[in-house]
Enzyme design. Structure first.
Site, PDB file in Angstrom:
ATOM      1  CB  THR A   9      -0.927   0.015   1.222  1.00  0.00           C
ATOM      2  OG1 THR A   9      -1.787  -1.119   1.161  1.00  0.00           O
ATOM      3  CG2 THR A   9      -1.783   1.271   1.236  1.00  0.00           C
ATOM      4  CE  LYS A  52      -5.347  -1.475   1.716  1.00  0.00           C
ATOM      5  NZ  LYS A  52      -4.048  -2.132   1.823  1.00  0.00           N
TER       6      LYS A  52
END
Length: 286
Positions: A96, A171
């Site tokens: 991420t 995300k």
């Protein structure tokens, strides 16, 4: 038979790589701390010497590391992926990170002759173990198609979202919503108990109404048990909240709820909860 690399064997990466092995894929692994490779070697994985070494010998290399700095180090460092990739081999970063980091890695991979896909995941330790992650892929569409058999083993859903940056952004939005929900939930749990309500009854009411969701069920029990065994480290959630707020700044999007939630996660980090589960934000709320 295609060969696959996997870089980064933390809470998430180890489970994901094990699922690839169990599905019969040819997997070569590397981790900054080599001892983390032991269980996978026992399961039939090969051990790579460096990210460069893995990327040079595997058709597709996956990576799962903690933050943008680690993602750039593993891809762009002296013995990084860009030094070994080429000839159309693929690199899939499942960490991420922010969209600028993804774009920088993409440019370097393409310059080195490789293909790049970002594919951050939505899900924590148990979904990683179960192979039920949601994989948010963006970038080279041919690489997406080539990596899809692996995604189908690691996750239950793997939409293709378009150009590089869209996976990262999706995300960050998902985790921003989750972090904000968790702080509001923590406030509700604390308020309920301080007003004399039975917290178990609150959980039951929530579970049977419009706000029913798996996170409240799982995290609610953690709060009641005062047990913050790590599924998703709090420090990583705070990093994701920070990156989401930075994206909001870039796009002139006000994010007052997320900003307030981020301050609670920062306070929890300051009070020693960084490596505990994200549910530990409850400690500073109560």
């Amino acid at each position: 038979m295609a060969s696959y690399g996997f870089l980064g064997l933390g809470i998430m990466g180890k489970a994901m790589a094990l699922n690839l092995l169990k599905a019969g894929f040819d997997v070569t692994v590397w981790n900054r701390s080599p001892e983390a490779c032991a269980e996978l070697i026992e399961q039939g994985a090969k051990q790579g010497k460096s990210p460069k070494d893995v990327a040079a010998q595997c058709d597709i290399t996956f990576a799962m590391v903690s933050d943008p700095e680690a993602a750039k180090a593993i891809a762009l460092g002296e013995n990084g992926v860009t030094k070994g990739i080429g000839e159309g081999r693929g690199y899939v970063d499942m960490s991420t990170v922010d969209d600028d980091t993804s774009k920088a890695i993409e440019a370097a991979i393409q310059t080195a002759g490789g293909r790049f896909l970002e594919a951050p995941v939505s899900g924590t330790k148990q979904p990683a173990i179960d192979g039920t992650l949601i994989i948010l892929a963006a970038g080279d569409e041919s690489l997406y198609q080539d990596a899809l058999p692996c995604f189908e083993v690691m996750g239950k859903m793997a939409p293709y979202l378009g150009p590089i940056g869209q996976g990262a952004n999706m995300k960050l939005v998902v985790n921003m919503v989750m972090g904000s929900m968790l702080t509001a939930f923590s406030e509700g749990m604390s308020l309920a108990q301080k007003s004399g309500l039975d917290a178990n009854q609150l959980l039951e009411v929530l579970a049977n109404g419009a706000m029913a969701n798996p996170m409240f069920k799982v995290k609610g029990q953690m709060l009641l048990d005062d047990n913050y065994a790590t599924s998703f480290p709090l420090k990583h959630m705070q990093k994701d909240m920070r990156l989401a707020i930075a994206l909001g700044d870039k796009l002139d999007q006000p994010l007052p709820t997320a900003a307030a939630a981020n301050e609670l996660f920062k306070q929890a980090r300051k009070e020693g909860c960084a490596d505990q589960d994200i549910a530990a934000v409850y400690k500073v709320v109560k």
